[in-house]
Structures are given as structure tokens and as C-alpha cells.
Design a protein around this motif. Structure first.
Motif, mmCIF file in Angstrom:
data_model
loop_
_atom_site.group_PDB
_atom_site.id
_atom_site.type_symbol
_atom_site.label_atom_id
_atom_site.label_comp_id
_atom_site.label_asym_id
_atom_site.label_seq_id
_atom_site.Cartn_x
_atom_site.Cartn_y
_atom_site.Cartn_z
ATOM 1 N N SER A 92 39.904 26.077 31.417
ATOM 2 C CA SER A 92 40.106 27.627 30.975
ATOM 3 C C SER A 92 40.664 27.836 29.668
ATOM 4 O O SER A 92 41.826 27.067 29.424
ATOM 5 N N PRO A 93 40.390 28.943 28.895
ATOM 6 C CA PRO A 93 39.469 29.972 29.261
ATOM 7 C C PRO A 93 37.952 29.401 29.100
ATOM 8 O O PRO A 93 37.888 28.342 28.689
ATOM 9 N N ARG A 94 37.023 30.210 29.748
ATOM 10 C CA ARG A 94 35.758 29.647 29.538
ATOM 11 C C ARG A 94 35.034 29.927 28.236
ATOM 12 O O ARG A 94 35.464 30.749 27.401
ATOM 13 N N ASN A 95 34.045 29.072 28.115
ATOM 14 C CA ASN A 95 33.200 29.503 26.782
ATOM 15 C C ASN A 95 34.027 29.284 25.666
ATOM 16 O O ASN A 95 33.743 30.161 24.625
ATOM 17 N N ARG A 185 44.015 36.496 17.071
ATOM 18 C CA ARG A 185 44.727 35.800 17.898
ATOM 19 C C ARG A 185 46.001 36.863 18.488
ATOM 20 O O ARG A 185 46.200 36.487 19.546
ATOM 21 N N TRP A 186 46.577 37.630 17.791
ATOM 22 C CA TRP A 186 47.540 38.552 18.021
ATOM 23 C C TRP A 186 46.848 39.430 19.323
ATOM 24 O O TRP A 186 47.472 39.809 20.205
ATOM 25 N N THR A 187 45.505 39.950 19.154
ATOM 26 C CA THR A 187 45.111 40.772 20.147
ATOM 27 C C THR A 187 44.916 40.070 21.368
ATOM 28 O O THR A 187 45.046 40.249 22.585
ATOM 29 N N ASP A 188 44.282 38.633 21.164
ATOM 30 C CA ASP A 188 44.073 38.025 22.625
ATOM 31 C C ASP A 188 45.408 37.734 23.120
ATOM 32 O O ASP A 188 45.796 37.772 24.206
ATOM 33 N N ALA A 189 46.632 37.237 22.548
ATOM 34 C CA ALA A 189 47.850 36.992 23.079
ATOM 35 C C ALA A 189 48.384 38.326 23.536
ATOM 36 O O ALA A 189 49.022 38.251 24.653
ATOM 37 N N ALA A 190 48.345 39.350 23.074
ATOM 38 C CA ALA A 190 48.700 40.683 23.616
ATOM 39 C C ALA A 190 47.965 41.153 24.692
ATOM 40 O O ALA A 190 48.652 41.441 26.037
ATOM 41 N N ASN A 191 46.428 40.633 24.906
ATOM 42 C CA ASN A 191 45.788 40.850 26.251
ATOM 43 C C ASN A 191 46.049 39.937 27.255
ATOM 44 O O ASN A 191 45.609 39.986 28.452
ATOM 45 N N GLY A 192 46.343 38.771 26.888
ATOM 46 C CA GLY A 192 46.740 37.593 27.727
ATOM 47 C C GLY A 192 45.185 37.016 27.976
ATOM 48 O O GLY A 192 45.119 36.128 29.070
ATOM 49 N N THR A 193 44.218 37.086 27.447
ATOM 50 C CA THR A 193 42.802 36.607 27.532
ATOM 51 C C THR A 193 42.219 36.721 26.322
ATOM 52 O O THR A 193 42.192 37.766 25.389
#
Length: 318
Positions: A92-95, A185-193
């Protein structure tokens, strides 16, 4: 894990082969799921074995399974597996893909095969298709248990992602891409996914022929599978990050003196990947160009794929 037990491959089941679904764990603790194929007439003999992976974004129910079952018909124990984070395998995460972890997946398959009661662990090979061809070569360079490696319609995904097709990406374009991925990466980190790209292999019109060919395989009944990234999903947007500065064929010469077989289609847009890898590799090596074949012809067209050449290569070298 809830594994599918029914036959859900995109190719017919062979009556000459026994099939088992198996699990094994790689060095990073990720549980991988594979399809083990064994010749029905094996008796009590210990046989040579081949780990089979690819294409990039595919699952074991597609090309790798077809190759594995066909090679099992020719007397080899074979294991087609889903790479980490895809298909029925864990992670995880997938793909998401990784040049390091997906190289390790091949060695984990060798771990499994070398401990199987029907396998002679001194006669182990690897066969990689498309983007997993590059992973296969990288794995064999470091894993000295493997006696021979063959690749079919090979891509070097690290070269592709860092330089583009035919090495056309400029330094400025590379820098721009890395800036975008870094900020993602910052966007992903903020969203948690992680965020994902658009669905793979959609056509809007006007695409190059090789993209039409991918659609024809992955998105039609010919090769569609619901668990395949290329059929029914997309990669994380940041997947290219680790590929951008990790050239996996750096140590291809260290495969020698173990032999390499490169097989590619004459008309494949990707043919240059095999030709340049072949030029960089040390002897013994062989390059087979299949007349008239495109890249995806070597995914599933059994009248085009030179299975006899693969069987002869592994028969002589394992």
C-alpha cells in the motif's frame, strides 16, 4: 488477502499443465501472489524453473501467465507473479512502481522456486516482458543464483521516464517534470493519500500507432483484466520519481558469463531498448528480431512469439 480461485486469465487453460496459486514474501515484507505452472508429466524429477514477470502495468493473468503456462508445456516449472502494489499482491498504496522493489520481486520469486520440491535450484532462470524486461536484467546482474535471463519486447523504464521516448527529453523538460513531481508530494502529504493520473490507455484520437496497440490489448476483450493498472486503473502521479535517477541497466555487463536472450519485434517502437541493451551487455548474448512484429504482438500472439527459441535457450542454459 482474498485470492481469486477461479480461472480468470485472458488465455485458455492448458490441459498439459498443473496450476496452483501461491504466495511468497519479498525482502521488504510484501506478500506477492503468483501462479505456479508445472508440467503434468513431471513425475518425481526436479526440473529447471523460470520466474516470469511483466509487462509494466499488467497482471499475471495476462502476458506473463501466457508465457509461463506455455513454457511449462515445454518442460519448465514456471512462476508468473503480480509485482508489489499491483494485482493480487500486497503493498500500500496501490498502483505504485519502484525500480528497486520491483527488481527485488524477481529475486523473491527465485527464493520461492529454489525451495520448491519439484525444482532443481541449480537450474533457475528469469524471463521479463516489456518494462519487466529491464527489471529482469537488473535482478540477474545482482542475483547470482540465476543461470540465464531472457527478455521479450523489453523496455528500460528508468531510461524512458528520465529521458522520454528515443531520449528526446531536454534537461529543461526533465527539470520541469521533477519540479512538478516534487510539489505533488506536498499535495499527497496534505491529503494523506497519493493522487493518481488519468485512466491508462484511453484514446482521444490522433494517437501514435503504438498507443493504439496498447489500447487494443489492454482495453478490449483481447487482453482486458480488471486488476491490471493498464486495463482498469492508473499509476500514482509520483511513480516516476524513483525511476528518474536510478538507471537499472548500469551493471548489465555483470550478468556475464551467464547468457542473455533479447527478443524484439521488427516493427516495435521500443526496439531500440533491446538493441542498445544488447550492445551494452557482455557475451554470451543473442538478439532475435521477430520479422513484422509490433511491440504488443509479443504480448499474446502465440503464432508470433518465438516460444521455441525461448525453450531452446533455457533448455541449453539451465
Amino acid at each position: 488477502m482474498q485470492l481469486t480461485q477461479t480461472w480468470d486469465k485472458v488465455f485458455p487453460r492448458s490441459e498439459r499443465v498443473d496450476h496452483q496459486k501461491v504466495t511468497f514474501t519479498n525482502r521488504y515484507g510484501i506478500t506477492l501472489v503468483g501462479d505456479l505452472y508445472l508440467p503434468k508429466d513431471r513425475g518425481a524429477r526436479r526440473l529447471p524453473a523460470i520466474a516470469v514477470g511483466g509487462p509494466f502495468g499488467a497482471v499475471k493473468e495476462q502476458s506473463s501467465g501466457l508465457y509461463a503456462q506455455t513454457m511449462a508445456e515445454r518442460g519448465f516449472v514456471t512462476l508468473a507473479f503480480d509485482p508489489s502494489y499491483t494485482g493480487e499482491s500486497g503493498g500500500s498504496p496501490r498502483n505504485v512502481a519502484s525500480p528497486d522493489i520491483n527488481t527485488e520481486d524477481f529475486s523473491a520469486a527465485i527464493d520461492y522456486l529454489g525451495r520448491h520440491a519439484s525444482v532443481d535450484r541449480e537450474r533457475l532462470g528469469i524471463l521479463g516482458i516489456c518494462g519487466w524486461g529491464g527489471m529482469a536484467l537488473n535482478a540477474v546482474a545482482v542475483d547470482k543464483r540465476v543461470k540465464a535471463v531472457a527478455v521479450s519486447t523489453m523496455y528500460d523504464m528508468t531510461r524512458l521516464m528520465s529521458r522520454g521516448y528515443n531520449d528526446s527529453v531536454t534537461p529543461q523538460q526533465r527539470t520541469h517534470t521533477l519540479e512538478q513531481l516534487s510539489h505533488q508530494r506536498w499535495t499527497d502529504a496534505a491529503n494523506g493519500t497519493p493522487a493518481y493520473g488519468p485512466r491508462m490507455n484511453d484514446l482521444k484520437g490522433g494517437e501514435a500507432q503504438f498507443l493504439v496497440d496498447y489500447h487494443d490489448y489492454y482495453r478490449t476483450p483481447r487482453g482486458f483484466h480488471p486488476r491490471a493498472v493498464n486495463s482498469n486503473g492508473s499509476w500514482t502521479i509520483t511513480t516516476p520519481l524513483s525511476f528518474m535517477n536510478m538507471p537499472i541497466l548500469t551493471y548489465i555487463k555483470e550478468i556475464a558469463p551467464r547468457p542473455i536472450l533479447f527478443v524484439h519485434g521488427e516493427r516495435a517502437h521500443s526496439r531500440y531498448f533491446s538493441e542498445t541493451a544488447y550492445a551494452a551487455a557482455a557475451e554470451p548474448k543473442e538478439l532475435v528480431i521477430v520479422p513484422g512484429a509490433s511491440h504488443t504482438d509479443l504480448y499474446d500472439k502465440v503464432d508470433v512469439i518465438p516460444f521455441d527459441r525461448f525453450a531452446d535457450f533455457f533448455g541449453k542454459n539451465l
